[in-house]
Scaffold this active site. Structure first.
Site, PDB file in Angstrom:
ATOM      1  N   HIS A  16       0.836  -1.214   0.000  1.00  0.00           N
ATOM      2  CA  HIS A  16       0.000   0.000   0.000  1.00  0.00           C
ATOM      3  C   HIS A  16       0.866   1.257   0.000  1.00  0.00           C
ATOM      4  O   HIS A  16       1.288   1.738   1.052  1.00  0.00           O
ATOM      5  CB  HIS A  16      -0.943  -0.013   1.210  1.00  0.00           C
ATOM      6  CG  HIS A  16      -1.987   1.058   1.171  1.00  0.00           C
ATOM      7  ND1 HIS A  16      -3.337   0.813   1.271  1.00  0.00           N
ATOM      8  CD2 HIS A  16      -1.884   2.408   1.017  1.00  0.00           C
ATOM      9  CE1 HIS A  16      -4.010   1.939   1.188  1.00  0.00           C
ATOM     10  NE2 HIS A  16      -3.148   2.940   1.043  1.00  0.00           N
ATOM     11  N   HIS A  18       1.274   4.995  -2.483  1.00  0.00           N
ATOM     12  CA  HIS A  18       0.752   5.792  -3.602  1.00  0.00           C
ATOM     13  C   HIS A  18       1.899   6.405  -4.398  1.00  0.00           C
ATOM     14  O   HIS A  18       2.760   7.074  -3.821  1.00  0.00           O
ATOM     15  CB  HIS A  18      -0.150   6.914  -3.084  1.00  0.00           C
ATOM     16  CG  HIS A  18      -1.387   6.412  -2.406  1.00  0.00           C
ATOM     17  ND1 HIS A  18      -2.611   6.381  -3.035  1.00  0.00           N
ATOM     18  CD2 HIS A  18      -1.584   5.890  -1.172  1.00  0.00           C
ATOM     19  CE1 HIS A  18      -3.515   5.875  -2.191  1.00  0.00           C
ATOM     20  NE2 HIS A  18      -2.924   5.569  -1.062  1.00  0.00           N
ATOM     21  N   HIS A 213      -9.788   1.312   0.004  1.00  0.00           N
ATOM     22  CA  HIS A 213      -9.518   2.128   1.200  1.00  0.00           C
ATOM     23  C   HIS A 213     -10.802   2.169   2.014  1.00  0.00           C
ATOM     24  O   HIS A 213     -11.810   2.705   1.538  1.00  0.00           O
ATOM     25  CB  HIS A 213      -9.192   3.571   0.816  1.00  0.00           C
ATOM     26  CG  HIS A 213      -7.791   3.808   0.376  1.00  0.00           C
ATOM     27  ND1 HIS A 213      -7.323   3.407  -0.842  1.00  0.00           N
ATOM     28  CD2 HIS A 213      -6.761   4.424   1.003  1.00  0.00           C
ATOM     29  CE1 HIS A 213      -6.048   3.778  -0.947  1.00  0.00           C
ATOM     30  NE2 HIS A 213      -5.684   4.408   0.160  1.00  0.00           N
ATOM     31  N   GLU A 216     -10.511   3.798   7.323  1.00  0.00           N
ATOM     32  CA  GLU A 216      -9.314   4.572   7.688  1.00  0.00           C
ATOM     33  C   GLU A 216      -9.783   5.692   8.614  1.00  0.00           C
ATOM     34  O   GLU A 216      -9.501   5.679   9.804  1.00  0.00           O
ATOM     35  CB  GLU A 216      -8.655   5.136   6.423  1.00  0.00           C
ATOM     36  CG  GLU A 216      -7.413   5.965   6.704  1.00  0.00           C
ATOM     37  CD  GLU A 216      -6.786   6.557   5.436  1.00  0.00           C
ATOM     38  OE1 GLU A 216      -7.428   6.536   4.367  1.00  0.00           O
ATOM     39  OE2 GLU A 216      -5.657   7.067   5.519  1.00  0.00           O
ATOM     40  N   HIS A 237      -6.022   0.046   5.192  1.00  0.00           N
ATOM     41  CA  HIS A 237      -6.183   0.555   6.569  1.00  0.00           C
ATOM     42  C   HIS A 237      -7.138  -0.321   7.398  1.00  0.00           C
ATOM     43  O   HIS A 237      -6.700  -1.261   8.021  1.00  0.00           O
ATOM     44  CB  HIS A 237      -6.613   2.030   6.583  1.00  0.00           C
ATOM     45  CG  HIS A 237      -5.692   2.920   5.814  1.00  0.00           C
ATOM     46  ND1 HIS A 237      -4.524   3.400   6.338  1.00  0.00           N
ATOM     47  CD2 HIS A 237      -5.748   3.398   4.535  1.00  0.00           C
ATOM     48  CE1 HIS A 237      -3.903   4.149   5.429  1.00  0.00           C
ATOM     49  NE2 HIS A 237      -4.623   4.156   4.320  1.00  0.00           N
ATOM     50  N   ASP A 295       2.364   4.174   2.620  1.00  0.00           N
ATOM     51  CA  ASP A 295       1.258   5.005   2.128  1.00  0.00           C
ATOM     52  C   ASP A 295       1.725   6.203   1.285  1.00  0.00           C
ATOM     53  O   ASP A 295       1.627   6.153   0.063  1.00  0.00           O
ATOM     54  CB  ASP A 295       0.378   5.467   3.307  1.00  0.00           C
ATOM     55  CG  ASP A 295      -1.077   5.668   2.915  1.00  0.00           C
ATOM     56  OD1 ASP A 295      -1.434   5.355   1.776  1.00  0.00           O
ATOM     57  OD2 ASP A 295      -1.855   6.139   3.768  1.00  0.00           O
ATOM     58  N   ASP A 296       2.186   7.274   1.922  1.00  0.00           N
ATOM     59  CA  ASP A 296       2.615   8.478   1.185  1.00  0.00           C
ATOM     60  C   ASP A 296       3.911   9.042   1.773  1.00  0.00           C
ATOM     61  O   ASP A 296       3.911  10.091   2.414  1.00  0.00           O
ATOM     62  CB  ASP A 296       1.518   9.552   1.250  1.00  0.00           C
ATOM     63  CG  ASP A 296       0.230   9.100   0.589  1.00  0.00           C
ATOM     64  OD1 ASP A 296       0.138   9.176  -0.648  1.00  0.00           O
ATOM     65  OD2 ASP A 296      -0.664   8.636   1.323  1.00  0.00           O
TER      66      ASP A 296
HETATM   67 ZN    ZN Z   1      -3.677   4.951   0.804  1.00  0.00          ZN
END
Ligand code: ZN
Length: 359
Positions: A16, A18, A213, A216, A237, A295-296
């Site tokens: 996971h 992005h 998603h 979350e 999540h 994630d990011d």
């Molecule tokens: Zn995400």
């Protein structure tokens, strides 16, 4: 400053992350300058101060960060290909041997997309061109950095009109890096509106894997819908599943995989910022099927090691738990069966879990 050695210095699997949240700041500056696109700063440090953070904030603040830098990358084939290539390099350097990277093609396009995102002028990069450019970057990266990469295309909850095309792109590029469909964005928007639902039905019909998603910041109801209506095989999540114990038991039984992102969940306000009380601990204690993910990382000033460090230092994760969760990630990844088996074997071998007679 010297970096501490990684907490889990063995091959890892990440499911996971992005693409548009994992860009090098240097690359944003380069294309901003080259294309004459306004950015809030002209140095790496200055840019990071604006587009990233490391204290808990709301999801709204998090989402606003993309507005600041996406115009420098979106709508430019070269930029898109480069961020994909550099993403692979970044993950290889973090000791990841298999990664599934996700993005919404429409958010990187500036043609045949309505509305055109990030206030861009109309150009000639369609969502299909975006997937082609990403694929090229990913495949070149795979060759150069000795790592396996697949991709997941994201539908956006607030843009159901994009979903029919996204599932078509999944079909067109099936196994040409694309392995699955995702649904991302604001969870307060009802998920099961008909365009998303139809896209997921079509995905299932065509053998495209599905993740969503859910839970979350949204409620357990969103998770229920993801699994029961959208037929998600994995949940992005899912922390709020514990609001509904019966649902949680059902998901354990179904062996649904949870893509957990500890550092992200703290910074987006998805979970309370007290790691010692984090829902991840419950997943671990119950022997649930889950992975740890970044994630990011651009926005959260992190690497995959940040998440492993939190798990070790605040959640009592052991080396054995890290091995187990990576094997679970490999078994829940969206590779074809034979490739999946090979990946699981590779991990077990690296972790010293293969007995000599198996050779
Ligand atoms: Zn995400």
């Amino acid at each position: 400053m010297e970096r501490a050695p990684p907490v889990f210095d063995k091959p890892k699997v990440e499911l996971h992350v992005h693409l548009d949240g994992a860009i090098k700041p240097e690359t944003i500056l380069h294309f901003g300058k080259k294309r004459g696109i306004y950015l809030p700063a002209d140095t790496v440090d200055g840019l990071l101060k604006q587009i990233s953070y490391d204290k808990p904030e709301s999801l709204t603040i998090f989402l606003q960060k993309f507005d600041l830098y996406m115009p420098a990358i979106a709508g430019d084939r070269e930029a898109i290909q480069k961020i994909a290539y550099e993403f692979v390099e970044m993950k290889a350097n973090e000791g990841v041997i298999y990664v599934e990277v996700r993005y919404c093609p429409h958010l990187l396009a500036n043609c045949d997309v309505d509305p055109i995102p990030w206030n861009q002028k109309k150009g000639d990069v369609t969502p299909d061109d975006v997937v082609k450019s990403v694929n090229q970057g990913l495949k070149e990266g795979e060759k150069d950095f000795n790592i396996k990469v697949k991709s997941i295309l994201c539908c956006m909850r607030n843009q159901p009109c994009w979903s029919p095309e996204i599932v078509e792109l999944c079909k067109r590029y099936k196994n040409d890096t694309v392995v699955a469909i995702d649904l991302a964005g604001d969870e307060s928007v009802i998920a099961a509106c008909s365009d998303h639902r139809k896209a997921y039905e079509e995905a299932e019909r065509c053998g495209i894997h599905r993740t969503v998603h859910a839970g979350e910041v949204g409620t357990s109801q969103v998770i229920k819908e993801a699994v029961n209506v959208l037929k998600a095989e994995r949940i992005g999540h899912g922390y709020h599943v514990f609001e509904d114990e019966q649902l949680y038991k059902q998901l354990l039984k179904q062996n649904i995989h949870f893509e957990l992102c500890p550092w992200s969940s703290c910074l987006t306000g998805a979970c309370k910022p007290i790691f010692e009380e984090h829902p991840i601990i419950r997943f671990m204690k119950d022997g649930a099927n889950y992975s740890l993910n970044s994630d990011d990382p651009l926005i959260f000033r992190s690497t995959i090691d940040t998440d492993y460090r939190i798990a070790r230092d605040h959640m009592k994760f052991t080396e054995e738990e890290f091995k187990k969760l990576n094997i679970n990630a490999a078994m829940s990844c969206f590779l074809k069966e034979e490739d999946k088996k090979e990946l699981v074997y590779k991990l077990r071998e690296a972790y010293g879990m293969v007995k000599s007679q198996e050779f």
